[in-house]
Structure formats: structure tokens, C-alpha cells
Motif scaffolding. Structure first.
Motif, short mmCIF file in Angstrom:
data_model
loop_
_atom_site.label_atom_id
_atom_site.label_comp_id
_atom_site.label_asym_id
_atom_site.label_seq_id
_atom_site.Cartn_x
_atom_site.Cartn_y
_atom_site.Cartn_z
N ALA A 102 19.04 -9.92 -5.95
CA ALA A 102 17.83 -10.58 -6.43
C ALA A 102 16.63 -9.76 -5.97
CB ALA A 102 17.73 -12.01 -5.89
N ALA A 103 15.53 -9.88 -6.69
CA ALA A 103 14.33 -9.12 -6.34
C ALA A 103 13.11 -9.77 -6.95
CB ALA A 103 14.45 -7.67 -6.80
N ASP A 104 11.99 -9.58 -6.29
CA ASP A 104 10.70 -10.02 -6.82
C ASP A 104 9.69 -8.91 -6.58
OD1 ASP A 104 10.88 -12.90 -7.77
OD2 ASP A 104 11.78 -13.07 -5.79
N LEU A 105 8.76 -8.76 -7.53
CA LEU A 105 7.72 -7.75 -7.43
C LEU A 105 6.38 -8.42 -7.65
CD1 LEU A 105 7.64 -4.23 -9.02
CD2 LEU A 105 5.81 -5.82 -9.53
N GLY A 106 5.41 -8.11 -6.79
CA GLY A 106 4.07 -8.65 -6.93
C GLY A 106 3.04 -7.65 -6.46
N THR A 107 1.75 -8.00 -6.60
CA THR A 107 0.66 -7.08 -6.25
C THR A 107 -0.33 -7.79 -5.34
OG1 THR A 107 0.88 -6.05 -8.43
CG2 THR A 107 -1.10 -5.55 -7.18
N VAL A 108 -0.80 -7.08 -4.30
CA VAL A 108 -1.84 -7.61 -3.41
C VAL A 108 -2.88 -6.50 -3.19
CG1 VAL A 108 -0.27 -9.21 -2.25
CG2 VAL A 108 -0.59 -6.90 -1.33
N ASP A 109 -4.02 -6.92 -2.64
CA ASP A 109 -5.08 -5.96 -2.27
C ASP A 109 -5.51 -6.32 -0.86
OD1 ASP A 109 -7.08 -4.15 -2.08
OD2 ASP A 109 -8.22 -4.84 -3.82
N PRO A 110 -4.78 -5.85 0.17
CA PRO A 110 -4.97 -6.39 1.52
C PRO A 110 -6.29 -6.00 2.18
CG PRO A 110 -3.44 -4.54 1.55
CD PRO A 110 -3.73 -4.85 0.12
N ILE A 111 -6.85 -4.83 1.86
CA ILE A 111 -8.08 -4.41 2.55
C ILE A 111 -9.18 -4.08 1.56
CG2 ILE A 111 -6.87 -3.62 4.61
CD1 ILE A 111 -7.00 -0.78 3.58
N GLY A 112 -9.00 -4.47 0.30
CA GLY A 112 -10.04 -4.27 -0.70
C GLY A 112 -10.22 -2.85 -1.15
N GLU A 113 -9.21 -2.01 -0.96
CA GLU A 113 -9.33 -0.61 -1.33
C GLU A 113 -8.32 -0.21 -2.42
OE1 GLU A 113 -9.21 1.95 2.01
OE2 GLU A 113 -10.91 1.01 3.03
N PRO A 120 -4.94 -1.92 -5.15
CA PRO A 120 -3.75 -2.77 -5.13
C PRO A 120 -2.55 -2.08 -4.46
CG PRO A 120 -4.07 -1.86 -7.32
CD PRO A 120 -5.28 -1.46 -6.51
N VAL A 121 -1.76 -2.93 -3.84
CA VAL A 121 -0.51 -2.49 -3.22
C VAL A 121 0.63 -3.30 -3.84
CG1 VAL A 121 0.85 -2.43 -1.09
CG2 VAL A 121 -1.58 -1.82 -1.04
N LEU A 122 1.66 -2.60 -4.24
CA LEU A 122 2.83 -3.29 -4.80
C LEU A 122 3.74 -3.76 -3.67
CD1 LEU A 122 3.86 -0.96 -7.78
CD2 LEU A 122 2.61 -3.10 -7.87
N LEU A 123 4.15 -5.01 -3.78
CA LEU A 123 5.09 -5.57 -2.82
C LEU A 123 6.40 -5.86 -3.53
CD1 LEU A 123 3.00 -8.15 -0.73
CD2 LEU A 123 4.12 -6.08 0.11
N LEU A 124 7.47 -5.26 -3.05
CA LEU A 124 8.80 -5.50 -3.62
C LEU A 124 9.67 -6.15 -2.56
CD1 LEU A 124 7.81 -2.35 -4.58
CD2 LEU A 124 9.68 -2.81 -6.18
N SER A 125 10.22 -7.30 -2.90
CA SER A 125 11.10 -8.02 -1.99
C SER A 125 12.49 -8.02 -2.61
CB SER A 125 10.59 -9.45 -1.78
OG SER A 125 11.48 -10.17 -0.96
N TRP A 126 13.42 -7.34 -1.96
CA TRP A 126 14.78 -7.18 -2.50
C TRP A 126 15.77 -7.94 -1.62
CZ3 TRP A 126 14.90 -3.60 -6.65
CH2 TRP A 126 13.80 -2.74 -6.74
N ARG A 127 16.75 -8.53 -2.25
CA ARG A 127 17.91 -9.06 -1.53
C ARG A 127 19.08 -8.17 -1.90
NH1 ARG A 127 17.58 -14.29 0.67
NH2 ARG A 127 15.47 -15.12 0.50
#
Length: 836
Positions: free
Chosen positions: A682-693, A695-702
């Protein structure tokens, strides 16, 4: 000296006709035995039993001539050649081995006997035929039988071929006398042997690639039943038993001819040719016929061994205790009431003396429910009496009949053997005619453990444990029994099943409101699990679509329980704590919307967990990927850690990856995992912008290791860096591995991949669904196709069920908008092409 080995029992058990000892062997056909054998096997005219009998006769004549010549040359005259096993019954499949026993009276010189044996065995071996052989005196044969149960079973099929017929006749008489004398001690050993084989080989009636001989319900079990009958202690139900054994033999014959090998394994790739050789419509028809035969044999075995146990218990107790039976402690012959017209007798549920099934059409359901509730088998004679004498239930059913069916379904695991007994005797299809279409129907998806009909019963069993969670347990149990009833019809089984379930629920006597709920549950029994694992739950359209389909909080409650029961009854790959959590989250949101409350939001994609936030910040600051490999309890995984397991959870390791947004991240990450032999469950992919500089892709894999230990996170990161900068040629490496894998493995027959656009599932993105056979680098190929199409992957939801990958990708154009129709169609074609 000739090697002395044990003969093995073949399928069957009761000896076939003897060769006439006074008959003159037929003259050898033109070209001799090999040519005649080949012509027979290439002749399409004789089939099934006729071909087996003809092949046995041809082989008899050849061996008779061999013995005559060998006896003359060796000077041994007090000898006989005896066929045992399947050959002893006059049955030979195209690639069957020859089970032969050379009997001698012990008076000849051992060297002469050895020479005689050599003159028999070597011509057989020269033709490339498999041979199980032994050389013994009658006394030695009886001693070997006492020491080895398989030898004793083989002697029950002894048939004289040539030589001194009195030697064979005396051995046969002694073998049967020995068997009947020793049966009380040897039958438990035979039963244990059957059980061990079943645990090793599985149940033939549920296997996608069954062993026709060794699996439970196969030819070995038919042999055991014939041996039990020869003991005179018990006998199997004869209805359909011989026909079932014959069908399995016919299937094995066709398998031998198709493959040219002595195999009993009906593999997937050979099923179409075997079906064609038998004149059947297709491979599913072949499997269904095979399952029906196995079910007949398994049911006969259950009944027979139960009777054997009862007889042996009665014989084994001391005279003063002879009336006591184990279990409920009732005296032998004493009847203990279970329900109206139903009593317990000798460990079974039977009809009371006053029962009148001809006046009581509900009696068979009442007896079944009482037996299941008491954890007792339902006596065969009770079922048959009801089936023969009882009038049909009126339609709609009376309330008592419906209640007894629900009671039967709610008995938990004890429901299964009682239901199987009813089904074996034709009662289920008599009560529920639509059941015939799913009976013994195979499910080629390897995620499924059972055939369709058994899966429905197993789902009811699982649902019975969840009845305290719902306000209408009766509707849950009936929906569980009917949720896949549409699989016997063409088209979407949920759509077809809704119509059938509506008709069946009406037949059972439910009112219009309850019928509508049952139909809704059947129509949408996959809705929660598919939505929870393949859709973005933070998208308002997702929750709204489910709420519209379900319609009420009560139906949602039932659907939640049905979803869990269905998944648990499917197999270990279909349910896990993770999937359960996703479904529960979706149910919570939908429930709030149905109640008119604010829908509780999950963690937004721009609000990561503390662990994800730490990784995202580090990735944003360093400009490179950051990885963390952790078990479910968040403890770091070392270099030699392995997958942990608790129950049915299919994966035990979470891999978190944070990387500054750039093209090709999904394809690169998936490719690196494939190179390190990590299977993505299983896996999920999302996007965040942690320091306002940025986007960073976040991939969570099982993930889980295919074999061996898990790789170190530092090695994964190094390869991911190389993949992103182009210095690691992932496609070439994966292609090289795939070529090596193809050389070592057999081709897997699987349906072609399917790529579609899921309409109406999101207002802010286009949802691409991919269903395909899971394979090395599959997700990498999908990621590359998405990258080449120039789309942005807003989120991804990856799910692997057994060998099937079911993935959903929320994609947008470069401006963050859903794709227009033409671009969506082109994307679908591109992904499809990448997977073919």
C-alpha cells in the motif's frame, strides 16, 4: 538381485475382475505393445473408463507374454505376476505407473527368482514406463502389509495377471482376512494419514491448481473409502460417489494426454486444453465439475469417518461403560431434545420419532439450525428423509422458516458443516434455487480462498461475530449470504446481485423496507473498502458519493459490518488493521454527513504528522531525499530486521520518503524499491510546504521484503539520489532482472491490465485507476508513463491484494486543474501501453 521396493496403493480400493488364468494371451498386435499402446492413446474413440480398461487389457497381454518367456528362461515355475493399485482394478491412465508384485512360492533358487524378475522389469523400464515393483513370497507380502499400511491397501486391489493363479487367490483371501481383522486398529491410522495429506495438499474443491490425487476430496480419498467398505465396519454414502471418482479419473487422463507427463496437478495454464480434451465449454466449467466431484468425495468421507468413529468407540469401551459416548455425555441410544421434532442421538442431530416432515416443511431448517447451534453434525438420514418427504415451503416463506435460516447462519463456525451437508443432499438449491449458479463456482482471483458459494457461507460466519455491532443482525446475516450471489450471472456481479437479492429476500418473506436495505447492501458491498483504499477521503466528493449511495445511518452501520465480514472471509490479503482503520475513518465521515453534522476532517495534506513534518523540513533544507524505514510501532528498522506480523496484517514496515517536488519522483522511488526486492502492499502520496520555500512530496509506503532482510535506509536513499539525477538506469536494471526471472519461472496466466478514468469521483482532479497483475517494477512503469504524459500526481493510493494491484492516481494538468477529456483519454492509452 532385483531391487525389492514397496508397492503403493493407487486410486480405488475394491479389486477389479480377474484375468482368466486359463485364457491364452492375445497375439501381439502389429508393431508390438509399444505401437499398440501409442495407437490406443492417439485414438479419440475410446474415452474415460473404456480407454483405461483397454489400456489395462493391452498391458495384461503384454506382461502375460513376458512372464511366460521369463519363466521358461529362468526355470522358475512356482510364481505369479499380480497387479495392484489402479492397475489392479483394471484402470490405467495414459501415464500411470505399473504397480506389480511378483509372487513366488519360495522353493526356487533366489538367483533364479532374481533372473525372472529382471526379465520382467527391464522391458518395462526400456519402454520408459514408471514401475513400482516388489518380489515376495505370500508370507513376505503379508508381513510387509502388517508393517506398512500402504502395502496393505495395495493388496486389497490385487488382481492375477499370469502364472500360478492359486498363489494370487491365496494371497487375496489372506489379505482381506488380515485387513478385516486389523481394521479396528488400522482405520484410525488410515484416517490420520488422510488428515495429514489434507493439511499438506489442501482441499481440492477450493484450489485453483488442485492435485487430483492427493488433495482432500481427490482420488486418494476415494481409495480410502473403498478400503473402509472392505473392512465391513462402515460404508460411504454411494450417491454419486462412483461418478465423482470417474470424473476425476477422466480429468487426470486428459491431463496426462495434454501434458505428456505423469502429473496429477491441474495447473492454470493447462486447464483450457484439458477442458477442450474433455469436450467442456471452458476452464471454469472444468474447475466447477472438478470441485463438484471433490465435494461429493469429501462429503462421503466426512460421513464415513464419523460412522467409523462411532463404531470404534462402541467397540473400544469396557462392557460396563459400553453405553457411554464422548461429547455431551448422553447414554447410547438415549435421545436428548434439541428443538421441535429434532433430538440428539449418538452425537448427531436426528429427527424425533414423532417428527412428520411431510406435514412440517420447516422441519429441515429447524433441524439444521438446532444442529449448528448445538455444534453437532446433522444426520444424513434425517436430511434425506426431509428432502424426500417434506412439501415445498410456501412463497413467501413463513416467519418461522426465515427465523430458522437466520439462526443457522448465526451459529458461527458450526454453520459450515451443517450447510455443506444440506448442500450435498440438494436441500439448499431446493430452498434457494438461485444458489445453483454459484454452487462450486471457482474464483480465479488468488486473493479468494474459497469458491463463491463457500465464500458466501464464510462471510455469514464472519458476520455472526459482528451481530452485536448492528441494530438488525438478521439483515446483516442475509446480506452476507447473498452479497456475491450475482457472480453466477454475466456483467457486474454487484449490479446483477442487487436484483437477485431483492427477489430472494422477497421470497424469504422480508417486508419491502427490509428488502430494499438488503438490496442496497448487496449492490454496494464493495463501496467502503474500494473508496477507503482508492480514493482521497479529504475530497468532499468522496464522502458525499458514499452518503448518497448508502442513504441512511442504519444501512451504513450494516454495510460497515458486511465489509469487514466479506474481507475476512475472502482471505488474509484482503483485510488488515490498516484497511480497517481506513474504512472506519470513511464510515465516521459518512455517518456525520448523514446525520447533518460537520464532516470530521482527517489530517489535511498540508498538515503532516510530526514524523513526516520532520522529514519534510529536512528535505526542504537539504534539497535532497530523506528516508525513514520503520516498523508499525515506530521503532527504527535495522539492517537485518524482518517483516513483523500480527494476525492478517500483510505488511509490517512503513517507509517514509520526503523529497523536494520534481518530475519523476514516483517512478524513481518505485523503481528503487523494486530493485531492492521490496513489495509495495500500500502507498500514499501527498504534498506539503513545510518552510514556505516550495512543495515537498511525501510518500508513505507499506512494504515487505520478497525474501531475506530489509535493506538499510541509507542504501535506499543513495539509490534514490542516483535515480533522480539519472546516473542509475532503473528501466535497464529492471529489464535485466525481469529476463532472469522469466528464465527461472513459469509464465503466469493473468487477465490483461485495465486502465480507466473514474468519473465523478473528484471535482479538483482526474482519477486514473489501474488494475493489473502485480509484478516487478509495475509501479515504476506507471510512474514513468504519468511523467511522460506531463501530468502532476496530486495524490496516489496504492493497494495490493494478493497478486493483484489496484491503484488510483489523482492527477492534474500543470495548472492544477482536472484534465480535459482528450488528455485523460491519451493518458489512459499511455499508461495502458506501458503495462502491456
Amino acid at each position: 538381485m532385483t531391487e525389492r521396493v514397496e508397492e503403493t496403493a493407487g486410486p480405488g480400493g475394491v479389486p477389479g475382475p480377474h484375468t482368466d488364468p486359463g485364457a491364452t494371451p492375445a497375439p501381439a498386435p502389429e508393431g508390438g505393445y509399444p505401437a499398440a499402446r501409442l495407437r490406443l492413446l492417439q485414438d479419440d474413440a475410446p474415452t474415460g473408463p473404456d480407454r483405461r480398461a483397454a489400456l489395462a487389457r493391452l498391458t495384461d497381454d503384454w506382461l502375460t507374454a513376458l512372464l511366460a518367456g521369463a519363466a521358461s528362461a529362468s526355470g522358475v515355475h512356482g510364481a505369479a505376476l499380480v497387479a495392484v493399485g489402479g492397475y489392479g482394478r483394471g484402470e490405467l491412465s495414459p501415464r500411470s505407473d505399473l504397480d506389480l508384485l511378483l509372487l513366488h512360492d519360495g522353493r526356487a533358487d533366489p538367483g533364479a527368482v532374481a533372473a525372472l524378475a529382471d526379465r520382467l522389469w527391464y522391458p518395462v523400464w526400456d519402454l520408459g514406463l514408471d514401475l513400482d515393483h516388489s518380489v515376495r513370497t505370500p508370507a513376505e507380502a503379508r508381513t510387509a502389509a502388517r508393517e506398512d499400511l500402504k502395502v496393505q491397501l495395495g493388496l486389497l486391489d490385487a488382481r492375477h495377471l499370469a502364472g500360478d493363479p492359486e498363489l494370487t487367490a491365496a494371497l487375496r483371501t489372506a489379505a482381506y482376512a488380515d485387513w478385516r481383522e486389523s481394521a479396528p486398529k488400522r482405520l484410525p491410522e488410515l484416517h490420520e494419514m488422510c488428515q495429514e495429506r489434507a493439511e499438506r495438499q489442501g482441499e481440492l474443491q477450493y484450489l485453483l491448481e488442485p492435485d487430483l490425487k492427493e488433495s482432500r476430496g481427490g482420488l486418494r480419498d476415494a481409495t480410502a473409502l473403498r478400503a473402509v467398505a472392505a473392512s465391513w465396519l462402515a460404508d460411504a454414502p454411494r450417491g454419486g460417489l462412483e461418478a465423482a471418482r470417474t470424473r476425476l479419473l477422466d480429468t487426470r487422463d486428459a491431463l496426462h494426454l495434454v501434458t505428456g507427463r505423469a502429473t496429477d496437478r491441474l495447473s492454470l495454464q493447462e486447464q483450457p486444453q484439458v477442458a477442450d480434451a474433455l469436450g467442456l465449454l471452458d476452464a471454469d466449467t472444468l474447475l466447477r465439475q472438478t470441485y463438484e466431484s471433490a465435494r461429493t468425495i469429501s462429503y462421503a468421507a466426512d460421513v464415513t469417518w464419523r460412522e467409523v468413529g462411532r463404531v470404534l468407540r462402541a467397540r473400544s469401551v469396557k462392557p460396563m461403560l459400553r453405553g457411554l459416548l464422548p461429547g455431551r455425555g448422553a447414554a447410547k441410544g438415549e435421545r436428548s431434545p434439541l428443538a421441535e421434532g429434532v433430538v440428539e442421538l449418538d452425537g448427531e442431530a436426528v429427527l424425533a420419532r414423532t417428527a412428520r416432515p411431510e406435514r412440517d416443511p420447516v422441519l429441515v431448517l429447524r433441524a439444521a439450525a438446532a444442529a449448528a447451534q448445538a455444534g453437532l453434525p446433522l444426520a444424513v438420514h434425517a436430511i434425506r428423509r426431509c428432502a424426500r418427504a417434506a412439501a415445498d415451503l410456501p412463497v413467501p416463506w413463513p416467519a418461522e422458516a426465515r427465523e430458522q435460516l437466520i439462526t443457522l447462519l448465526g451459529a458461527g463456525a458450526h454453520t459450515v458443516p451443517v450447510w455443506e451437508s444440506l448442500e450435498a443432499e440438494g436441500v439448499i438449491t431446493q430452498l434457494l434455487p438461485d444458489w445453483e449458479r454459484v454452487r462450486c463456482r471457482p474464483q480465479r482471483n488468488p486473493v479468494h480462498t474459497w469458491t463463491v458459494d463457500r465464500h458466501l457461507v464464510e462471510t455469514a460466519v464472519r458476520a455472526s461475530a459482528l451481530t452485536r455491532r448492528v441494530h438488525r443482525p438478521d439483515l446483516l446475516l442475509i446480506a452476507a449470504l447473498l452479497h456475491d450471489i450475482g457472480k453466477g450471472w454475466p456483467g457486474d456481479h454487484s449490479v446483477a446481485g442487487e436484483t437477485i437479492a431483492r427477489d430472494m429476500a422477497t421470497r424469504l418473506g422480508f417486508d419491502a423496507r427490509d428488502v430494499a436495505v438488503i438490496a442496497t447492501l448487496v449492490r454496494h458491498h464493495l463501496l467502503l473498502i474500494e473508496t477507503a483504499t482508492r480514493r482521497d477521503l479529504d475530497d468532499p466528493e468522496t464522502v458525499g458519493a458514499v452518503a448518497d449511495a448508502v442513504g441512511s445511518a442504519g444501512t451504513l452501520e450494516l454495510l460497515h459490518a458486511l465489509t469487514e465480514a466479506d474481507a475476512l472471509a475472502t482471505g488474509p490479503a484482503a483485510w488488515s488493521a490498516w484497511r480497517g482503520g481506513l474504512v472506519a475513518d470513511l464510515v465516521k465521515r459518512v455517518g456525520a454527513q448523514l446525520a447533518g453534522e460537520a464532516v470530521p476532517e482527517g489530517r489535511p495534506t498540508d498538515e503532516p504528522t510530526a514524523e513526516q513534518e520532520r522529514l519534510a523540513i529536512e528535505a526542504a533544507r537539504t534539497g535532497g531525499p530523506v528516508l525513514a524505514l520503520r516498523t508499525r510501532d515506530e521503532a527504527p528498522v535495522g539492517e537485518h530486521a524482518t517483516e513483523s506480523g500480527d494476525g492478517p496484517e500483510p505488511v509490517g514496515v512503513e517507509l517514509l520518503i520526503a523529497v523536494p517536488d520534481q518530475p519523476g519522483v514516483l517512478a524513481a522511488a518505485a523503481g528503487v524499491l523494486a530493485l531492492h526486492r521490496l513489495t509495495v502492499r500500500a502507498a500514499d502520496l501527498g504534498t506539503v510546504d513545510p518552510i514556505g520555500e516550495g512543495p515537498v512530496l511525501l510518500l508513505s509506503w507499506r512494504v515487505a521484503a520478497e525474501y531475506g532482510s530489509l535493506p538499510q535506509a541509507v542504501r535506499l536513499r543513495a539509490d534514490l539520489v542516483r535515480a533522480l539525477d539519472g546516473s542509475l538506469d532503473i528501466p535497464a536494471r529492471l529489464a535485466e532482472r525481469e529476463r532472469a526471472y522469466a528464465r527461472r519461472s513459469r509464465a503466469v496466466l493473468a487477465p490483461p491490465p485495465r486502465v480507466t478514468v473514474a468519473p465523478g469521483t473528484s471535482r479538483t482532479a482526474t482519477v486514473i485507476e489501474v488494475r493489473a497483475q502485480d509484478a516487478h517494477g509495475l509501479l515504476h512503469r506507471i510512474g514513468r508513463a504519468l511523467e511522460e504524459a506531463g501530468v502532476s500526481v496530486r495524490s496516489a493510493h496504492i493497494s495490493t491484494l494478493g497478486s493483484n494491484a489496484v491503484d488510483a492516481f489523482y492527477v492534474t494538468d500543470t495548472k492544477g486543474a482536472p484534465l480535459p477529456a482528450d488528455q485523460s483519454a491519451a493518458l489512459v492509452r499511455g499508461v495502458q501501453s506501458a503495462l502491456e
